[in-house]
Design a protein around this motif. Structure first.
Motif, PDB file in Angstrom:
ATOM      1  N   LYS A 152     -18.331  -2.725  59.908  1.00 45.17           N
ATOM      2  CA  LYS A 152     -18.354  -3.739  58.855  1.00 45.17           C
ATOM      3  C   LYS A 152     -19.825  -4.030  58.562  1.00 45.17           C
ATOM      4  O   LYS A 152     -20.424  -4.927  59.158  1.00 45.17           O
ATOM      5  CB  LYS A 152     -17.627  -4.992  59.341  1.00 45.17           C
ATOM      6  CG  LYS A 152     -16.773  -5.629  58.246  1.00 45.17           C
ATOM      7  CD  LYS A 152     -15.999  -6.808  58.748  1.00 45.17           C
ATOM      8  CE  LYS A 152     -15.935  -7.902  57.686  1.00 45.17           C
ATOM      9  NZ  LYS A 152     -15.424  -7.440  56.389  1.00 45.17           N
ATOM     10  N   ALA A 153     -20.400  -3.246  57.665  1.00 40.24           N
ATOM     11  CA  ALA A 153     -21.831  -3.354  57.410  1.00 40.24           C
ATOM     12  C   ALA A 153     -22.127  -4.396  56.342  1.00 40.24           C
ATOM     13  O   ALA A 153     -21.308  -4.632  55.445  1.00 40.24           O
ATOM     14  CB  ALA A 153     -22.379  -1.998  56.977  1.00 40.24           C
ATOM     15  N   ASP A 154     -23.303  -5.022  56.452  1.00 41.93           N
ATOM     16  CA  ASP A 154     -23.762  -5.936  55.407  1.00 41.93           C
ATOM     17  C   ASP A 154     -24.505  -5.187  54.315  1.00 41.93           C
ATOM     18  O   ASP A 154     -24.521  -5.602  53.160  1.00 41.93           O
ATOM     19  CB  ASP A 154     -24.700  -6.987  56.019  1.00 41.93           C
ATOM     20  CG  ASP A 154     -24.006  -7.808  57.073  1.00 41.93           C
ATOM     21  OD1 ASP A 154     -23.027  -8.486  56.723  1.00 41.93           O
ATOM     22  OD2 ASP A 154     -24.420  -7.754  58.252  1.00 41.93           O
ATOM     23  N   ILE A 155     -25.170  -4.111  54.718  1.00 44.49           N
ATOM     24  CA  ILE A 155     -26.048  -3.422  53.771  1.00 44.49           C
ATOM     25  C   ILE A 155     -26.235  -1.978  54.226  1.00 44.49           C
ATOM     26  O   ILE A 155     -26.135  -1.678  55.427  1.00 44.49           O
ATOM     27  CB  ILE A 155     -27.410  -4.167  53.675  1.00 44.49           C
ATOM     28  CG1 ILE A 155     -28.264  -3.648  52.506  1.00 44.49           C
ATOM     29  CG2 ILE A 155     -28.190  -4.115  54.995  1.00 44.49           C
ATOM     30  CD1 ILE A 155     -29.382  -4.614  52.095  1.00 44.49           C
ATOM     31  N   ALA A 156     -26.461  -1.103  53.243  1.00 48.26           N
ATOM     32  CA  ALA A 156     -26.841   0.277  53.555  1.00 48.26           C
ATOM     33  C   ALA A 156     -28.272   0.499  53.102  1.00 48.26           C
ATOM     34  O   ALA A 156     -28.649   0.077  52.002  1.00 48.26           O
ATOM     35  CB  ALA A 156     -25.915   1.261  52.857  1.00 48.26           C
ATOM     36  N   VAL A 157     -29.070   1.125  53.964  1.00 50.55           N
ATOM     37  CA  VAL A 157     -30.402   1.565  53.568  1.00 50.55           C
ATOM     38  C   VAL A 157     -30.268   3.035  53.204  1.00 50.55           C
ATOM     39  O   VAL A 157     -29.927   3.870  54.049  1.00 50.55           O
ATOM     40  CB  VAL A 157     -31.424   1.371  54.702  1.00 50.55           C
ATOM     41  CG1 VAL A 157     -32.743   2.056  54.348  1.00 50.55           C
ATOM     42  CG2 VAL A 157     -31.656  -0.109  54.953  1.00 50.55           C
TER      43      VAL A 157
ATOM     44  N   THR B 144     -24.795  -6.170  45.944  1.00 49.67           N
ATOM     45  CA  THR B 144     -26.087  -6.139  45.255  1.00 49.67           C
ATOM     46  C   THR B 144     -26.751  -4.803  45.536  1.00 49.67           C
ATOM     47  O   THR B 144     -26.644  -4.286  46.641  1.00 49.67           O
ATOM     48  CB  THR B 144     -26.980  -7.287  45.772  1.00 49.67           C
ATOM     49  OG1 THR B 144     -26.280  -8.508  45.595  1.00 49.67           O
ATOM     50  CG2 THR B 144     -28.299  -7.347  45.023  1.00 49.67           C
ATOM     51  N   VAL B 145     -27.427  -4.260  44.519  1.00 52.56           N
ATOM     52  CA  VAL B 145     -28.118  -2.981  44.711  1.00 52.56           C
ATOM     53  C   VAL B 145     -29.536  -3.075  44.144  1.00 52.56           C
ATOM     54  O   VAL B 145     -29.753  -3.631  43.071  1.00 52.56           O
ATOM     55  CB  VAL B 145     -27.317  -1.798  44.107  1.00 52.56           C
ATOM     56  CG1 VAL B 145     -26.899  -2.057  42.674  1.00 52.56           C
ATOM     57  CG2 VAL B 145     -28.095  -0.490  44.208  1.00 52.56           C
ATOM     58  N   LEU B 146     -30.483  -2.552  44.909  1.00 48.93           N
ATOM     59  CA  LEU B 146     -31.913  -2.579  44.544  1.00 48.93           C
ATOM     60  C   LEU B 146     -32.530  -1.245  44.922  1.00 48.93           C
ATOM     61  O   LEU B 146     -32.296  -0.724  46.015  1.00 48.93           O
ATOM     62  CB  LEU B 146     -32.623  -3.693  45.330  1.00 48.93           C
ATOM     63  CG  LEU B 146     -34.158  -3.723  45.241  1.00 48.93           C
ATOM     64  CD1 LEU B 146     -34.607  -4.300  43.894  1.00 48.93           C
ATOM     65  CD2 LEU B 146     -34.754  -4.560  46.380  1.00 48.93           C
ATOM     66  N   GLY B 147     -33.349  -0.693  44.019  1.00 51.37           N
ATOM     67  CA  GLY B 147     -34.179   0.457  44.362  1.00 51.37           C
ATOM     68  C   GLY B 147     -35.605  -0.007  44.580  1.00 51.37           C
ATOM     69  O   GLY B 147     -36.147  -0.744  43.759  1.00 51.37           O
ATOM     70  N   THR B 148     -36.207   0.393  45.694  1.00 54.34           N
ATOM     71  CA  THR B 148     -37.582  -0.048  45.946  1.00 54.34           C
ATOM     72  C   THR B 148     -38.275   0.874  46.937  1.00 54.34           C
ATOM     73  O   THR B 148     -37.714   1.878  47.376  1.00 54.34           O
ATOM     74  CB  THR B 148     -37.617  -1.520  46.408  1.00 54.34           C
ATOM     75  OG1 THR B 148     -38.960  -2.009  46.323  1.00 54.34           O
ATOM     76  CG2 THR B 148     -37.109  -1.689  47.838  1.00 54.34           C
ATOM     77  N   GLY B 149     -39.505   0.538  47.268  1.00 49.52           N
ATOM     78  CA  GLY B 149     -40.358   1.326  48.123  1.00 49.52           C
ATOM     79  C   GLY B 149     -41.796   0.914  47.835  1.00 49.52           C
ATOM     80  O   GLY B 149     -42.020   0.004  47.031  1.00 49.52           O
ATOM     81  N   ILE B 150     -42.743   1.582  48.449  1.00 46.47           N
ATOM     82  CA  ILE B 150     -44.131   1.185  48.200  1.00 46.47           C
ATOM     83  C   ILE B 150     -44.565   1.591  46.806  1.00 46.47           C
ATOM     84  O   ILE B 150     -45.347   0.894  46.166  1.00 46.47           O
ATOM     85  CB  ILE B 150     -45.087   1.760  49.281  1.00 46.47           C
ATOM     86  CG1 ILE B 150     -46.446   1.059  49.229  1.00 46.47           C
ATOM     87  CG2 ILE B 150     -45.268   3.269  49.150  1.00 46.47           C
ATOM     88  CD1 ILE B 150     -46.464  -0.341  49.697  1.00 46.47           C
TER      89      ILE B 150
ATOM     90  N   VAL C  21     -41.474   1.719  54.492  1.00 44.81           N
ATOM     91  CA  VAL C  21     -40.649   1.074  55.528  1.00 44.81           C
ATOM     92  C   VAL C  21     -40.706  -0.444  55.353  1.00 44.81           C
ATOM     93  O   VAL C  21     -39.672  -1.132  55.359  1.00 44.81           O
ATOM     94  CB  VAL C  21     -41.136   1.466  56.942  1.00 44.81           C
ATOM     95  CG1 VAL C  21     -40.384   0.663  57.999  1.00 44.81           C
ATOM     96  CG2 VAL C  21     -40.976   2.968  57.179  1.00 44.81           C
ATOM     97  N   ALA C  22     -41.917  -0.970  55.161  1.00 43.90           N
ATOM     98  CA  ALA C  22     -42.095  -2.416  55.047  1.00 43.90           C
ATOM     99  C   ALA C  22     -41.366  -2.966  53.827  1.00 43.90           C
ATOM    100  O   ALA C  22     -40.568  -3.909  53.937  1.00 43.90           O
ATOM    101  CB  ALA C  22     -43.583  -2.753  54.966  1.00 43.90           C
ATOM    102  N   VAL C  23     -41.628  -2.389  52.676  1.00 39.12           N
ATOM    103  CA  VAL C  23     -41.048  -2.930  51.443  1.00 39.12           C
ATOM    104  C   VAL C  23     -39.516  -2.881  51.509  1.00 39.12           C
ATOM    105  O   VAL C  23     -38.838  -3.832  51.110  1.00 39.12           O
ATOM    106  CB  VAL C  23     -41.586  -2.163  50.208  1.00 39.12           C
ATOM    107  CG1 VAL C  23     -40.816  -2.555  48.947  1.00 39.12           C
ATOM    108  CG2 VAL C  23     -43.071  -2.433  50.014  1.00 39.12           C
ATOM    109  N   VAL C  24     -38.975  -1.787  52.054  1.00 35.32           N
ATOM    110  CA  VAL C  24     -37.518  -1.649  52.121  1.00 35.32           C
ATOM    111  C   VAL C  24     -36.917  -2.656  53.102  1.00 35.32           C
ATOM    112  O   VAL C  24     -35.955  -3.364  52.768  1.00 35.32           O
ATOM    113  CB  VAL C  24     -37.133  -0.197  52.507  1.00 35.32           C
ATOM    114  CG1 VAL C  24     -35.657  -0.115  52.883  1.00 35.32           C
ATOM    115  CG2 VAL C  24     -37.460   0.747  51.365  1.00 35.32           C
TER     116      VAL C  24
END
Lengths: 344, 344
Positions: free
Chosen positions: A71-76, A131-137, A304-307
């Motif tokens: 039962k996951a809260d979020i997927a990376v 909720t879905v977000l694309g991100t990274g450095i 890694v940090a931003v995600v």
């Protein structure tokens, strides 16, 4: 409060770095992992990550089984740069009502290259309360979110120049290969034409995100092909030697044009032997702003940090598709990750 | 869509700068103005702002009459640095259901020095469906929001140093007076003890906002008194001459302490003859980040920008009291201001 439960979808280089960091991080635990590589499926993530210990989580072949078992809260999610490839993967997560933060470069601002998939993701996310977000450095921070933030000190903005210069000599070998370091010019051009070297993916997204934040209607965005940077002298570093005359890496420019003026210029350079590494933002406006981060922010560590820093923000956000500019001011999360949840 | 309607509450130096900018800005119009100064009440704001034209808006003595005569969307409030003084003013605006963006320094993060007033403002705002934000270039951006944003590229944060160095020789005369330029050391100390020179107001708020974003529970915040910077040689600029040995301006430090470690250091310096003007942020962490804006962002222009750029964000936000870190990533608003409204 229970730990935040995360599924690690993609156990490649970046996914591996993120998973390693998450295993050390307080307040979050990996409850599932997914990868398609035959040599990873069924193995414990501790083995795949060279941790010399078992974690107790085996790598699944597909996300459905990982989602069913936990039962996951979020997927990376860290599988590919292009939304055409990642859409079915991300959609299948959202359909289970699980949030997603992804390093898919096109997802960082999907409304330009994939408006229809963006619309569908937003609808799916809202339907299933996720909720879905694309991100990274980069994309995600250095050439867009940070730039947008800096403009907020300006009454007027005429032109924005952003430059990222990385010395690839200090980076991992796969990165050096990705930018063509050590190739002849002919080999480089062949790899470009065969799309084995793609240059930096995200320049179009970063320009679009800046323009959207400023309510600028651009007439067009020009993303130039990556060009080789030729080593003027032989350079040698830890993992690589580039002879004079060979390709040391690449440079790539992109422009946002409005009313026949270049209003946004992004300049990305990554090559072995770059003497000065920096991230700079220059805003011509009232006032003009000259900003520089020196040395440049390390790409892998920064991603890694931003995600990971985005995880509580994504969980806190209302359902739907977001980009970095739409969420509250980002920040580090040096404490137990649960402390950043709104319910905390 | 109609123009955004704004009341200009406070027609002092900063309020005047903001009003002048708003009069030029598309998509917003000033529908009322308030000041307590006897020489301003009843005059047209064009006259008070030295515009050589009438604007058609007379300065009212009190906010109630200004609010009754108009249907404003927001008030730009610029009367005082301290929430004890501004609370009744801001409360009276909120009670009419009108949003507020204020340069009141304590309001930028009011939960530390005035937690009870903060609680009351939040409740009032929610009751009357209005939003209130305290902001400006500093506090509000350079020493807090921007710092928080930069930490988002960090996996770990150990220590944060922020420095702002301004050459007061290039600033307006009231600012030079405010920092004691030209005084003897004795005169400076007297003005400090009589609180005619207060130093920079906002260091405690900026530290608290950073700590809150990072979920750091500080043991204490130490705000040192402003100290004089003594001119080593005679310096002369457009409006001022400071003889060697006299006070050129001031410097002031503040520290956030956690578990006996200084984790946040702010260093504010404003003096005539500062050779290098800059805003720098140094984060010791993983990765470490060294960022510099050079020259420093001009305080007045920056405050006008940050406040006006906040107007659509405040109107878009749900009811309540917010600080900069709680709102979406800030940005410039170079186009018609209505384009940044969510309904646009």
């Amino acid at each position: 409060m229970e730990n935040i439960k995360v599924i690690s979808y993609g156990m490649g280089v970046v996914g591996g770095f993120i998973a390693k960091f998450l295993l050390e991080k307080e307040g979050i635990e990996i409850v599932g992992a997914v990868d398609v590589a035959k040599d990873k499926i069924g193995k414990d993530i501790g083995e795949v990550l060279d941790l010399k210990r078992k974690v107790g989580i085996k790598i699944s072949q597909n996300i459905e089984s990982a989602l069913q078992e936990t039962k996951a809260d979020i997927a990376v999610h860290t599988t590919s740069s292009f939304l055409k490839d990642t859409y079915p993967q991300i959609a299948s997560i959202l359909k289970q009502g699980v949030n997603v933060v992804s390093t898919c470069e096109e997802l960082s601002y999907p409304y330009v290259s994939e408006p229809e998939l963006a619309r569908k993701l937003d609808a799916l996310a809202k339907k299933h309360d996720a909720t879905v977000l694309g991100t990274g450095i980069n994309p995600g921070f250095l050439m867009d979110t940070l730039v947008i933030t800096l403009t907020s000190a300006c009454e007027k903005v005429e032109k924005i120049n952003v430059t990222r210069v990385m010395n690839a000599g200090t980076r991992r070998v796969p990165f050096q290969k990705k930018i063509g370091a050590g190739l002849t010019i002919e080999e480089f051009q062949k790899k470009i034409s065969e799309k084995h070297i793609t240059g930096h993916v995200g320049l179009e997204q970063s320009i679009s995100m800046i323009a959207s934040a400023l309510a600028w209607k651009l007439d067009k965005i020009i993303v130039q092909s990556a060009e080789p940077v030729i080593a003027k002298k032989t350079v040698e570093s830890k993992d690589i030697r580039v002879d004079a005359g060979k390709v040391a890496g690449l440079k790539q420019k992109a422009k946002g044009i409005m009313k026949n003026r270049e209003v946004i210029n992004l300049d990305f350079q990554a090559y072995v032997g770059a003497e000065e590494e920096y991230d700079s933002v220059t805003i011509k406006g009232v006032p003009s702003i000259n900003q520089k981060i020196q040395p440049c922010v390390h790409g892998d560590t920064g991603t890694v940090a931003v995600v990971v820093n985005a995880i509580p923000r994504v969980i806190n956000a209302p359902a739907g598709l977001y980009t970095m500019k739409d969420l509250p001011v980002p920040s580090a999360t040096p404490e137990d990750l649960r402390k950043y949840l709104r319910s905390a």
